[in-house]
Scaffold this active site. Structure first.
Site, PDB file in Angstrom:
ATOM      1  N   GLY A 120       0.797  -1.227   0.000  1.00 51.98           N
ATOM      2  CA  GLY A 120       0.000   0.000   0.000  1.00 51.98           C
ATOM      3  C   GLY A 120       0.824   1.269   0.000  1.00 51.98           C
ATOM      4  N   GLU A 242      11.418  -4.712  -7.220  1.00 49.22           N
ATOM      5  CA  GLU A 242      10.149  -4.610  -7.951  1.00 49.22           C
ATOM      6  C   GLU A 242      10.383  -4.310  -9.433  1.00 49.22           C
ATOM      7  OE1 GLU A 242       6.293  -2.349  -6.488  1.00 49.22           O
ATOM      8  OE2 GLU A 242       7.657  -0.995  -7.491  1.00 49.22           O
TER       9      GLU A 242
END
Ligand SMILES: Cc1cc2nc3c(=O)[nH]c(=O)nc-3n(C[C@H](O)[C@H](O)[C@H](O)COP(=O)(O)OP(=O)(O)OC[C@H]3O[C@@H](n4cnc5c(N)ncnc54)[C@H](O)[C@@H]3O)c2cc1C
Length: 384
Positions: A120, A242
């Site tokens: 988040g 990522e």
């Protein structure tokens, strides 16, 4: 990692993917449903625990191997977007989590008892300007009280844990805007209905993304990962992983597109000859292939540097940009090669086209990568 290294791993992932053919992904796409059976098979086979050290029940592999797993899923026609976050959030927990947190969570994540699939960061009003995020966590005794809103938080409905970045010190009270942010590991099972509301967002592809509303959600202080106020650094640490993983997914997409386009161009006969005999058809496919292979080299370089513990911000960002551009080019070329059939659901090209388009924007947009390269690699003035 030499080109096409990890052949055993690649073959094993491809074998697993055979049980989840195009029709499986197509049906889920039509229903905008989550690939539960696929994620379970992947977890049971241990692939989602690739980055978890062996002492905690994982296989202790590096980003190179993890990226091969995700690449092969996409190359087989699937979508790693359903489960990639477990890999790219792992570094934050491994590097900055306490021993107690690692002992509590890692073995359960490795076995599949707990899913860590939600990350988040993004907020509706601050966009790419992450340090301005407004979701706050205020200390009250042994609890944090969280207020605010997140957007585009994918897989929140299919995860037990959420790695959440919040502001613990107001921006007006910090010297640097990167200070005062913290990372919390929130147990979604306890949070939903007790201060957290999850609202799904329907998007152009099947991505299980959501909006989160925090309305005085109370979580124990023990959910804090690392030191309070240092969360931005932890976030940045995880972003290279990522970028590399997403680059590999794009390479996988690109290879899927090239295979499909090549086969179709050989098979489809118009004007009495295969369409692929025309240079106007074969050159774009060949060029897309060249670009995928070149992007893969940068991804391999970035992954190797990451696994050796070398700084790789530039390489990870460049790999993501090159691979996302190359997969998007391959997607366009494949639609063009298929002519009208490129738009028909049953050929899966339009589905993969929609899926790979995301990576021009998320998890970081192409422009923001260029600002990074301009400023941090070339020494040009900061533009934002
Ligand atoms: C399907 C989906 C899933 C996602 N999943 C997650 C998730 O799980 N967790 C999470 O935290 N986030 C997630 N995201 C959010 C994603 O990371 C953001 O959408 C992305 O970082 C871009 O932010 P933004 O949408 O706010 O765009 P903005 O920041 O508003 O930017 C809009 C456009 O303006 C450009 N732009 C902005 N500023 C500049 C500048 N200074 N110079 C040049 N160009 C600029 C951008 O490049 C972009 O093209 C997801 C998004 C999508 C669509």
């Amino acid at each position: 990692m030499p080109i096409e290294a990890h052949q055993d791993l690649r073959s094993a992932v491809r074998e697993l993917c055979k049980a989840f053919p195009d029709s499986y992904w197509r049906q889920l796409d039509a229903a905008r449903a989550y690939p539960d059976a696929f994620v379970k098979a992947l977890t049971d086979a241990g692939y989602l625990a690739a980055l978890i050290p062996e002492e905690f029940g994982g296989s202790g592999l590096g980003i190179s191997e993890a990226s091969v797993i995700l690449e092969e899923i996409n190359r087989c026609g699937g979508n790693s977007g359903a489960c990639h976050a477990q890999m790219y959030t792992m570094g934050t927990l491994l590097r900055h989590g306490s021993d107690a947190q690692k002992r509590e969570y890692l073995p359960k994540i490795a076995s599949g008892e707990l899913r860590l699939q939600a990350f988040g960061v993004s907020e509706p009003t601050t966009g790419s300007d992450t340090t301005q995020l407004k979701t706050s966590a205020v200390r009250k005794g042994d609890r944090y009280v969280i207020r605010g809103q997140k957007i585009w938080i994918s897989r929140a409905e299919h995860s037990d844990l959420l790695l959440l970045i919040v502001r613990t010190t107001p921006i007006a009270d910090v010297k640097k805007r990167t200070d005062g942010l913290s990372v919390l590991l929130v147990d979604l099972r306890a949070a939903v209905g007790n201060g957290l509301t999850i609202r799904p967002i329907r998007t152009m592809m099947n991505h299980a993304t959501t909006e989160l509303f925090f309305d005085d959600l109370e979580v124990p202080v023990s959910t804090l990962v690392g030191e309070e106020g240092k969360g931005f650094r932890y976030l940045i640490d995880g972003l290279n992983a990522e970028r590399i993983l997403i680059a590999a997914e794009c390479v996988g997409d690109g290879r899927w597109f090239i295979e499909r386009a090549t086969k179709y161009a050989n098979d489809r006969v118009v004007f009495g000859r295969p369409i692929g005999q025309n240079q106007g058809v074969q050159f774009p496919i060949a060029r897309a292939y060249v670009n995928i292979e070149a992007a893969d080299l940068m991804r391999i370089r970035a992954a190797g540097m990451f696994d050796r513990g070398e700084p790789c911000g530039a390489e990870a960002n460049m790999a993501k940009l090159l691979a996302a551009d190359a997969s998007w080019e391959a997607a366009n070329v494949t639609v063009q090669t298929f002519g009208g059939f490129g738009f028909a659901e049953e050929y899966d090209v339009e589905r993969k086209f929609r899926e790979t388009r995301l990576y021009q924007v998320a998890p970081i947009s192409t422009n923001l990568i260029l600002t990074y390269v301009a400023e941090h690699v070339l020494g040009l003035p900061r533009s934002y």
